[in-house]
Write a protein that holds these residues in place. Structure first.
Motif, PDB file in Angstrom:
ATOM      1  N   GLY B  48      20.775  64.685  44.026  1.00  0.00           N
ATOM      2  CA  GLY B  48      20.922  63.760  42.984  1.00  0.00           C
ATOM      3  C   GLY B  48      22.009  64.331  42.015  1.00  0.00           C
ATOM      4  O   GLY B  48      22.709  65.471  41.691  1.00  0.00           O
ATOM      5  N   GLU B  49      22.805  63.474  41.653  1.00  0.00           N
ATOM      6  CA  GLU B  49      24.033  63.581  41.135  1.00  0.00           C
ATOM      7  C   GLU B  49      23.844  64.420  39.629  1.00  0.00           C
ATOM      8  O   GLU B  49      24.624  65.063  39.263  1.00  0.00           O
ATOM      9  CB  GLU B  49      25.019  62.365  40.731  1.00  0.00           C
ATOM     10  CG  GLU B  49      25.486  61.727  41.872  1.00  0.00           C
ATOM     11  CD  GLU B  49      25.927  60.364  41.633  1.00  0.00           C
ATOM     12  OE1 GLU B  49      26.327  60.116  40.556  1.00  0.00           O
ATOM     13  OE2 GLU B  49      26.007  59.687  42.724  1.00  0.00           O
ATOM     14  N   GLY B  50      22.665  64.274  39.101  1.00  0.00           N
ATOM     15  CA  GLY B  50      22.360  64.846  37.933  1.00  0.00           C
ATOM     16  C   GLY B  50      22.263  66.415  37.932  1.00  0.00           C
ATOM     17  O   GLY B  50      22.295  67.163  37.131  1.00  0.00           O
ATOM     18  N   CYS B  51      22.023  66.759  39.269  1.00  0.00           N
ATOM     19  CA  CYS B  51      21.763  68.304  39.349  1.00  0.00           C
ATOM     20  C   CYS B  51      22.929  69.109  39.440  1.00  0.00           C
ATOM     21  O   CYS B  51      22.789  70.254  39.375  1.00  0.00           O
ATOM     22  CB  CYS B  51      20.910  68.434  40.658  1.00  0.00           C
ATOM     23  SG  CYS B  51      19.405  67.626  40.722  1.00  0.00           S
ATOM     24  N   TYR B  53      25.135  69.121  37.108  1.00  0.00           N
ATOM     25  CA  TYR B  53      25.615  69.707  35.890  1.00  0.00           C
ATOM     26  C   TYR B  53      24.922  71.033  35.465  1.00  0.00           C
ATOM     27  O   TYR B  53      25.810  72.114  34.882  1.00  0.00           O
ATOM     28  CB  TYR B  53      25.310  68.661  34.852  1.00  0.00           C
ATOM     29  CG  TYR B  53      26.442  67.527  34.742  1.00  0.00           C
ATOM     30  CD1 TYR B  53      27.545  67.328  34.612  1.00  0.00           C
ATOM     31  CD2 TYR B  53      25.915  66.336  35.303  1.00  0.00           C
ATOM     32  CE1 TYR B  53      28.517  66.700  34.764  1.00  0.00           C
ATOM     33  CE2 TYR B  53      26.752  65.264  35.736  1.00  0.00           C
ATOM     34  CZ  TYR B  53      28.185  65.439  35.141  1.00  0.00           C
ATOM     35  OH  TYR B  53      28.804  64.346  35.634  1.00  0.00           O
ATOM     36  N   PRO B  54      23.462  71.147  35.779  1.00  0.00           N
ATOM     37  CA  PRO B  54      23.075  72.431  35.354  1.00  0.00           C
ATOM     38  C   PRO B  54      23.763  73.600  36.212  1.00  0.00           C
ATOM     39  O   PRO B  54      23.969  74.622  35.870  1.00  0.00           O
ATOM     40  CB  PRO B  54      21.647  72.403  36.063  1.00  0.00           C
ATOM     41  CG  PRO B  54      21.183  70.912  35.942  1.00  0.00           C
ATOM     42  CD  PRO B  54      22.464  70.204  36.184  1.00  0.00           C
TER      43      PRO B  54
END
Lengths: 235, 119
Positions: B48-51, B53-54
């Motif tokens: 998941g691309e959103g992961c 950033y963390p």
């Protein structure tokens, strides 16, 4: 224009996990930028649907879970467990107990100065000898139990396993059990006494058993009461 | 990958390795990092691309990366670049990864020689 519902749901997930506001806002800002890029990539003038965003970015729950795990990995205790769960317990009880003893003596002095002649003066009120015994036990037991609770909660929050916090609780229990404080406060000037000792005697007193057991039981209760949180670090 | 949005925990350490490696070559913003990983891995590591950033934020908090908002292609973006500490960490991670990969490869190659002598 990014889809507000996906970001709103993510914000709720992040807040539910009690991540700091700064961390939440920074992540949402970066993800908003990312969604704009996706929109450009797809050459769409309309806001992307939550389903499309979830397909690419992952579900809000997955992203929040990753953010939570990564946030916990930033913690000092996660990177330096020996310092937090071995060295700190070694110092915590001596420092906290010294502070509490100083507090009790200070209160006694203040009472003397204000003419109350020291409410805990064992020479004037023999019955208070037993009370002072309890106070001396609590002066060691309370810091040990509170430190155990704090470290255990910290370890759970940082996603560490049970080994580190239970080691800390065991160290706290052993130091607390071995610590002996005998404080006698007198209403007469220069008559008060403070005796400090360390070690286990042949005859183990009930108070010593309580001091050993308290931090271990507190830590075990916190760890086994709550479901363990998984993390990248521990996986 | 059967699960398209692979849990980062399953790829423990891999995103960190890839991010540091890519940023050691040149500074990039988040979307660019994701696209480059996808292109270089043939979309096989399609987490998941959103992961990402963390992980970027954690690496930044650890002083391995430095993020700075700046204008790129007419838009304000947070551009990440690797620090000296990040380069040192990358060297260690790459060494570890090669050791592990070689060990696993050795096991896989020798797999046919295994005989259940005690069976």
């Amino acid at each position: 224009m990014s889809d507000p519902s996906w970001l709103d749901e993510l914000r709720r997930e992040l807040k539910r996990r009690r991540l700091p506001t700064g961390t939440v806002e920074r992540l949402l800002e970066d993800l908003s930028d990312h969604i704009l890029e996706l929109q450009e990539e797809q050459m769409s003038k309309d806001a992307l649907s939550s389903a499309v965003i979830s397909e690419r970015l992952g579900s809000p729950r997955d992203v929040a879970q990753a953010a939570d795990a990564e946030h916990r990995r930033r913690w000092f205790c996660g990177r330096h467990p020996v310092v937090m769960f071995v060295l700190l317990p070694l110092l915590a009880i001596p420092l906290a107990s010294t502070g509490l003893v100083a507090g009790v003596i200070g209160l006694h002095k203040a009472a003397q100065v204000s003419g109350l002649s020291g409410p805990w003066s064992t020479d004037q009120f023999p019955a208070t000898v037993a009370v002072m015994g309890l106070v001396c036990t609590l002066i060691v037991l309370l810091p040990a139990a509170l430190t155990a609770a704090g470290l255990t909660r910290l370890a759970a929050r940082a996603g560490l396993g049970r080994w580190w916090p239970m080691s800390a609780c065991l160290i706290l229990g052993l130091i607390a059990g071995a610590s002996r404080i005998d404080l006698r406060l007198s209403g007469l000037s220069q008559q008060s006494s403070l005796t400090l000792g360390l070690g286990f005697g042949a005859a183990t007193a009930l108070s010593q058993v309580a001091k050993v057991a308290a931090p271990i039981l507190v830590g075990a209760w916190i760890l086994w009461r709550k479901p363990r949180r998984t993390s990248i670090a521990s996986s | 990958m059967t699960d398209r949005k692979t849990n980062p925990a399953f790829l423990n350490g891999v995103p960190e390795l890839l991010i540091l490696r890519l940023l050691a070559a040149r500074a990039m913003h988040g979307y660019e990092i994701v696209q480059t990983i996808r292109a270089r891995t043939g979309a096989r590591l399609d987490f998941g691309e959103g992961c990402i950033y963390p992980i970027l934020h954690r690496l930044e908090a650890e002083g391995l990366l430095k993020g700075q908002r700046q204008m790129v292609a007419g838009r304000s973006r947070v551009v990440y670049r690797v620090t000296a500490d990040g380069r040192r960490r990358l060297v260690r991670i790459v060494e570890n990864w090669r050791l592990i990969a070689a060990a696993i490869e050795g096991c896989l190659k020798g797999g046919g020689d295994v005989r259940p002598e005690l069976a």
